[in-house]
Design a protein around this motif. Structure first.
Motif, PDB file in Angstrom:
ATOM      1  N   ASN A  74      45.275  14.878  22.999  1.00  0.00           N
ATOM      2  CA  ASN A  74      45.271  16.191  22.329  1.00  0.00           C
ATOM      3  C   ASN A  74      44.725  17.267  23.263  1.00  0.00           C
ATOM      4  N   TRP A  75      43.675  16.944  24.024  1.00  0.00           N
ATOM      5  CA  TRP A  75      43.104  17.918  24.959  1.00  0.00           C
ATOM      6  C   TRP A  75      44.142  18.280  26.014  1.00  0.00           C
ATOM      7  N   ILE A  76      44.846  17.292  26.529  1.00  0.00           N
ATOM      8  CA  ILE A  76      45.877  17.560  27.547  1.00  0.00           C
ATOM      9  C   ILE A  76      46.956  18.478  26.979  1.00  0.00           C
ATOM     10  N   ILE A  77      47.399  18.176  25.781  1.00  0.00           N
ATOM     11  CA  ILE A  77      48.456  18.993  25.163  1.00  0.00           C
ATOM     12  C   ILE A  77      47.969  20.415  24.932  1.00  0.00           C
ATOM     13  N   ASN A  78      46.734  20.565  24.472  1.00  0.00           N
ATOM     14  CA  ASN A  78      46.197  21.906  24.182  1.00  0.00           C
ATOM     15  C   ASN A  78      45.905  22.709  25.443  1.00  0.00           C
ATOM     16  N   HIS A  79      45.687  22.025  26.575  1.00  0.00           N
ATOM     17  CA  HIS A  79      45.317  22.733  27.800  1.00  0.00           C
ATOM     18  C   HIS A  79      46.366  22.571  28.899  1.00  0.00           C
ATOM     19  N   GLU A  80      47.595  22.229  28.556  1.00  0.00           N
ATOM     20  CA  GLU A  80      48.601  21.973  29.566  1.00  0.00           C
ATOM     21  C   GLU A  80      48.962  23.220  30.380  1.00  0.00           C
TER      22      GLU A  80
END
Length: 186
Positions: free
Chosen positions: A47-53
């Protein structure tokens, strides 16, 4: 770009780091995601990766401490289970993003409708004001015509009063002339 002295050392769970790499995420992204999501779970990291891509520094390799081994609360998963879980997380993230986009679209549509109503109301008020101005102008013109007519009628009445004695004198004179002419003929 921060130097190595300024870059904080990220402590990550090596087991989760390997699983994220198996999903196809780069080492830099995986390490950052695990550190900033608190090494809590694979789902939080994804989720962090998706939100900060879209972050500019997401692919910069941070300093990683390799001497830490945090035990995962999740049992060991097979590669197939990991892939399924990753796909499930991606689907949830995609669905969340679609829901947010739909909500944003609804808000934009509401704003468009509100702006349309305001524009329509402003147009109606402007037309109403124009109509009132036109009616007032026509009323003023009629009043002016009425005053002009009354002035002409007053002038005619004054002329009649002034010319009446002259007309009487003329008619008497004309009558006398006609009588004289008639008498001359006979």
């Amino acid at each position: 770009m921060p130097s190595e002295q300024e870059t904080p050392v990220l402590e990550v769970n090596q087991k989760l780091l390997r699983q994220l790499e198996e999903f196809g995420f780069s080492l830099a992204r995986s390490a950052r995601a695990l550190h900033y999501s608190g090494n809590s779970s694979l789902e939080d990291a994804i989720n962090w990766i998706i939100n900060h891509e879209n972050d500019a520094d997401i692919d910069e390799m941070p300093l990683v401490s390799v001497n830490i081994e945090i035990e995962s609360l999740e049992p060991d998963l097979t590669t197939e289970e990991i892939k399924m879980k990753a796909q499930e997380l991606r689907d949830r993230a995609r669905q969340k993003k679609e829901d947010e986009e739909k909500k944003l679209d609804r808000e934009k549509e509401k704003e468009r409708i509100r702006a349309g109503k305001e524009l329509f109301e402003a147009k109606r008020i402007a037309e109403d004001n124009e109509r009132k101005r036109f009616i007032a102008l026509k009323k003023a013109e009629k009043e002016e015509e009425k005053r002009a007519r009354e002035k002409v009628l007053q002038k005619l009445e004054a002329d009649k009063i002034f010319k009446r004695p002259l007309l009487l004198d003329l008619s008497v004179h004309f009558y006398a002339e006609n009588v004289y002419f008639c008498l001359k003929i006979f």
